[in-house]
Design a protein around this motif. Structure first.
Motif, PDB file in Angstrom:
ATOM      1  N   THR A 174       0.878  -0.988   0.002  1.00 24.73           N
ATOM      2  CA  THR A 174      -0.066   0.048  -0.075  1.00 24.73           C
ATOM      3  C   THR A 174       0.856   1.104   0.039  1.00 24.73           C
ATOM      4  O   THR A 174       0.516   2.185  -1.073  1.00 24.73           O
ATOM      5  N   ASN A 175       2.017   1.443   0.756  1.00 20.82           N
ATOM      6  CA  ASN A 175       2.700   2.426   0.826  1.00 20.82           C
ATOM      7  C   ASN A 175       3.500   2.648  -0.455  1.00 20.82           C
ATOM      8  O   ASN A 175       3.852   3.658  -0.777  1.00 20.82           O
ATOM      9  N   GLU A 178       1.269   4.150  -3.040  1.00 22.95           N
ATOM     10  CA  GLU A 178       1.018   5.560  -2.656  1.00 22.95           C
ATOM     11  C   GLU A 178       2.276   6.507  -2.951  1.00 22.95           C
ATOM     12  O   GLU A 178       1.970   7.502  -3.618  1.00 22.95           O
ATOM     13  N   ALA A 181       2.090   6.734  -6.655  1.00 22.54           N
ATOM     14  CA  ALA A 181       1.436   7.892  -7.327  1.00 22.54           C
ATOM     15  C   ALA A 181       1.911   9.580  -7.152  1.00 22.54           C
ATOM     16  O   ALA A 181       2.164  10.282  -8.099  1.00 22.54           O
ATOM     17  N   ASP A 182       2.720   9.540  -6.002  1.00 22.59           N
ATOM     18  CA  ASP A 182       3.392  10.782  -5.722  1.00 22.59           C
ATOM     19  C   ASP A 182       4.805  11.067  -6.631  1.00 22.59           C
ATOM     20  O   ASP A 182       4.921  12.215  -7.087  1.00 22.59           O
ATOM     21  N   GLY A 237      -0.409   2.964  -9.081  1.00 22.71           N
ATOM     22  CA  GLY A 237      -0.870   3.362  -7.607  1.00 22.71           C
ATOM     23  C   GLY A 237      -1.925   2.357  -7.200  1.00 22.71           C
ATOM     24  O   GLY A 237      -2.434   2.945  -5.975  1.00 22.71           O
TER      25      GLY A 237
END
Length: 643
Positions: A174-175, A178, A181-182, A237
């Motif tokens: 999950t991290n 994320e 995406a960033d 993502g």
């Protein structure tokens, strides 16, 4: 003057940015996973002046990471293998300590039990010796069950490790999604998010220690992550969550699964490679399961063989011996996914010969045409259209109406030690005596004798009447000598004193399968009598046979004693542990090398950064001096134009 001032100003700005980058490196010298950043200077476009070009200053073209994808990939590979080796070694060492403990192991209990049997054989009428035997037999059964329970606790520990690892993997996935995406957003805006890239690399390294991964960088900067045989874990993502599910065949066993479209879960434990997950799964399949099965095989063999011999003896009450140990039943487990059609398929497992038992499970699967049986210890495959198999001392039979995919788990020995118990409840019920005695007539005039009397079946026992053997030189007619048998099976048995006086062994079928040896030279009319033993407290013949089992090769294809079979199990665990320790040491060394290689490329060296600070400080001072010079020249020029 304006050009000179612009060049000096650009130098101050670029050097200041480089100083900030160096300071950032120094500040993060202890940050895990941080990669040293390097400010790249590049010249500003030159300006044409006449026939030549004049430089216009400097800028920071990019701030890049000290990064080598090959080195980072090798670090992840080594982290995955180290995580696997560390988990495997930890679990294997714990099991090795358990089974190798002389105080809690089985060896001393086995020796104590057989010593007590020998104690009864030395004094078969002693109730105190028999009580000691019952006490030591209880110690033995307790030791079996305690060992089995302790081994089963390793399965629970393995389940806990699998659950914990899957939870951590899902959190890391999950991290990473994320951060993908960033990073994609930052790169799309024209920036280079070095710190975010470092954070993602750190998470990928942590993930690789949990499970082996394959990572593929995409053109937009995102990294796709796969586990097993191409099972996606992170795509851009989005993160795919792994699950912990119960195995439909193996009770109390957790597996790694992934949710499929439609809500079903696919088990991927067999596809997992690397990391703590594989370490736990490998320990379970390569060390724990064989050890539990080996212990169970000893329990099954002892139960079957000791009970069988005890049945052939007689207790102090004149009764044939019953079960000494509680009877054990092999396990047959139907998959929860089997067809529910009526009549549903069934399977049965019968143990025929405990000496030939293998320490293994079997998978019975119907493919729609025929049944296939796989021995899990070595993967050997057998097929039969009717589903009837006879191998390794067991018989497998099926019934009902099977459907394609119907599966059964057959466990003749796994976990049997947990059922091992004492059936005998009273000291006088121990069958130390033999159920048949022999005697010879006082009127015998020959030198013949009967010895080695034993029984191998309970059929026809206790003897309903005496069996007499009367020698007759023409017992079989035509001058063929032998014994006339009265009672029991009747008939005659040939015995020629001229050629067989050295000894001839006979077996009388149907009367306990009596076996005995005749030697010497009988005279006509010499008689031997075989009678039911009706109370002989001094008879120790069956106790001697039970005690002799300690040194007889009765297990593993009649190649090992009970003690040797248990020692073989200890040896197997010990070898696996030593190999695991050596592998862990090697992987630890390789991991250190990989870390050192990354540090050479990406690590922050304070001495190097200090030297860089001095260099940049001097450059900054020089650029500032250039600004001062430009200002002085400009002021001089202004003063000259005022005159």
């Amino acid at each position: 003057m304006a050009d000179l001032l612009g060049i000096a100003s650009s130098g101050l700005g670029a050097i200041q940015q480089a100083l900030s980058t160096t300071g950032h490196n120094i500040a993060n010298v202890n940050t895990e996973g941080y990669s040293r950043q390097i400010a790249d200077f590049s010249t500003l476009p030159a300006q044409r002046v006449g026939d030549s070009y004049t430089g216009s200053g400097v800028e920071i073209g990019a701030v890049r990471r000290g990064y080598d994808s090959f080195v980072v990939g090798e670090l992840r590979t080594r982290g995955s293998k180290l995580g696997m080796a560390n988990t495997f070694e930890s679990l294997a060492s714990g099991l090795d300590s358990l089974v190798g403990d002389s105080d809690n192991g089985l060896a001393s209990a086995l020796e104590g039990f057989f010593n007590s049997v020998q104690g009864v054989a030395s004094d078969p009428g002693s109730l105190s010796a028999r009580q000691i035997l019952l006490s030591d037999a209880k110690i033995l059964t307790d030791r079996f069950t305690q060992l089995n329970e302790s081994m089963q606790s390793f399965e629970r520990d393995t389940n806990n490790r699998i659950s914990s690892s899957v939870g951590e993997i899902n959190g890391l996935a999950t991290n990473i999604a994320e951060l993908n995406a960033d990073i994609t957003l930052a790169l799309g805006s024209g920036g280079t998010p070095n710190d975010l890239l470092d954070q993602r690399d750190t998470l990928l390294l942590q993930l690789s220690s949990k499970v082996g991964i394959v990572s593929l960088e995409q053109t937009d900067g995102a990294v796709n992550v796969f586990v097993g045989k191409g099972q996606p874990l992170v795509i851009g993502g989005e993160a795919q969550q792994l699950e912990v599910v119960s195995n439909p065949l193996y009770p109390n066993r957790l597996e790694v699964g992934v949710l499929q479209p439609g809500g079903s879960t696919q088990i991927i434990s067999q596809q997992i490679s690397g990391g703590e997950l594989q370490g736990a799964l490998d320990f379970r399949s390569r060390v724990l399961d064989p050890a539990i099965s080996e212990l169970g095989r000893v329990a099954v063999a002892m139960t079957d063989l000791v009970n069988a011999q005890h049945h052939l003896g007689m207790d102090l009450n004149g009764q044939l011996g019953g079960d000494f140990f509680s009877a054990l039943s092999p396990a047959v487990i139907a998959s929860g996914n089997n067809s529910t059609a009526v009549p549903a398929a069934t399977a049965s497992l019968t143990i025929d010969n405990t000496s030939d038992l293998e320490a293994t499970d079997y998978l019975l699967v119907y493919d729609g045409t025929e049944w296939g049986l796989t021995r899990t210890s070595d993967g050997a495959f057998f097929s039969d259209g009717a589903g009837n198999f006879a191998l390794d001392g067991v018989t497998v039979s099926v019934g009902g109406t099977p459907a394609a995919g119907d599966t059964f788990l057959l466990r003749p020995v796994y976990g049997a030690a947990g059922q091992f118990g004492l059936e005998l409840t009273a000291a006088d019920q121990f069958a130390a005596a033999a159920p048949v005695v022999s005697s010879q007539s006082l009127n015998n005039s020959g030198s013949a004798s009967l010895s080695g009397l034993s029984v191998s079946s309970t059929t026809g026992l206790p003897l309903a009447a005496d069996i007499t053997l009367s020698f007759d030189s023409d017992a079989l007619g035509s001058g063929v000598p032998g014994f006339v048998v009265s009672g029991g099976p009747g008939g005659t048995i040939a015995f020629n004193p001229a050629t067989e006086s050295g000894g001839k062994t006979f077996t009388l079928a149907g009367s306990g399968d009596l076996s005995f040896t005749l030697t010497g030279i009988p005279n006509n009319g010499d008689v031997f009598t075989l009678s039911a033993n009706t109370g002989a407290p001094g008879d120790n013949r069956n106790a001697l046979l039970l005690g002799a089992m300690q040194s007889q090769a009765l297990v593993d294809g009649s190649t090992a004693t009970f003690g040797e079979a248990y020692s073989g199990m200890i040896g197997g665990v010990g070898v696996a542990t030593r190999q695991a320790q050596a592998n862990l040491q090697a992987e630890d060394s390789l991991m250190n090398n990989a870390v050192a290689a990354r540090e050479r490329v990406s690590g922050v060296n304070l001495e190097q950064e200090a030297a860089e600070l001095v260099r940049l400080q001097q450059a900054y001072q020089a650029a500032a001096q250039l600004v001062a010079i430009a200002d002085t020249l400009f002021q001089t020029l202004l003063g000259a134009t005022r005159r």
